[in-house]
Write a protein that holds these residues in place. Structure first.
Motif, short mmCIF file in Angstrom:
data_model
loop_
_atom_site.label_atom_id
_atom_site.label_comp_id
_atom_site.label_asym_id
_atom_site.label_seq_id
_atom_site.Cartn_x
_atom_site.Cartn_y
_atom_site.Cartn_z
N CYS A 157 0.09 3.42 3.47
CA CYS A 157 0.54 3.01 4.80
C CYS A 157 1.63 1.95 4.78
N CYS A 169 0.86 -1.18 0.00
CA CYS A 169 0.00 0.00 0.00
C CYS A 169 0.90 1.23 0.00
N ASP A 204 1.30 -1.17 4.08
CA ASP A 204 0.82 -2.51 4.41
C ASP A 204 1.07 -3.48 3.26
ZN LIG Z 1 -2.81 1.13 3.48
#
Ligand SMILES: [Zn+2]
Length: 200
Positions: free
Chosen positions: A53, A50, A55
């Motif tokens: 963030c 991502c 992730d």
């Molecule tokens: Zn994210």
């Protein structure tokens, strides 16, 4: 490892941060030969991140979508294409060589050079003939001073055709030699490169 694709996805939500921007990279391990990827040796691998963030949790839907999209790029076929091209060229060259041989041996001309391959006690013996004269049915030839126990296409630096020692062949004999595969190659219209102009 070869990279099959790099994508940005805006269709799938990132659960931790709710953003819709993921970076997807698709890899596949390949067997490499001389740095050329030749064939795959494992399944595709995915790296999801991502961009908001960071992730890295992949979702099944996401993987499925890019699994389909990541086709094997053209360059990964390079080894196959290269070997097909080399084989095709070899066949072409060999075919051409055979055609020329038959044509030239059937119609011998002064200065033609033959590469002769004969069975030896161990392996093969190679030497050269250079046609010195054609009279009716007979062909007069010089032979190279040296014999070689390895495949050659040109005279070695210190080799030459022996002027004082000619051999007489009948045209028919030459044709038989060609049929037996003893006349390995015929050179006509050669330059100075092969050393074929050295007659002593
Ligand atoms: Zn994210």
């Amino acid at each position: 490892m070869a990279t099959l694709g790099k994508y940005t996805d805006n269709d799938h939500i990132c659960y931790p941060c709710k953003a819709f921007e993921r970076e997807i990279r698709v890899y596949r391990p390949y067997f490499h030969f001389c740095y050329i990827p030749v064939f795959p040796i494992g399944p595709k691998q995915f790296e999801v991140r991502c961009t908001n963030c960071g992730d890295r949790t992949p979702s099944e839907n996401l993987i499925r979508k890019y699994e389909r999209r990541a086709k094997t790029p053209f360059y990964l076929y390079s080894a196959i294409i290269l070997s097909v091209a080399i084989t095709a060229y070899w066949f072409y060259w060999n075919n051409n060589n055979q055609k020329h041989r038959a044509e030239f041996v059937g119609n011998p001309a002064v200065d033609d050079v033959y590469i002769i391959k004969e069975d030896a006690d161990i392996g093969k013996n190679y030497y050269f003939l250079r046609i010195a004269g054609v009279r009716g049915d007979t062909v007069i030839a010089f032979h190279s001073n040296l014999q070689y126990n390895y495949f050659v296409t040109s005279l070695s630096g210190d080799d030459y055709f022996v002027k004082a020692d000619t051999t007489i062949y009948l045209r028919k004999q030459l044709k038989d030699m060609l049929e037996r595969g003893e006349i390995y190659m015929v050179k006509r219209g050669y330059g100075d490169g092969g050393g074929f102009n050295r007659i002593r």
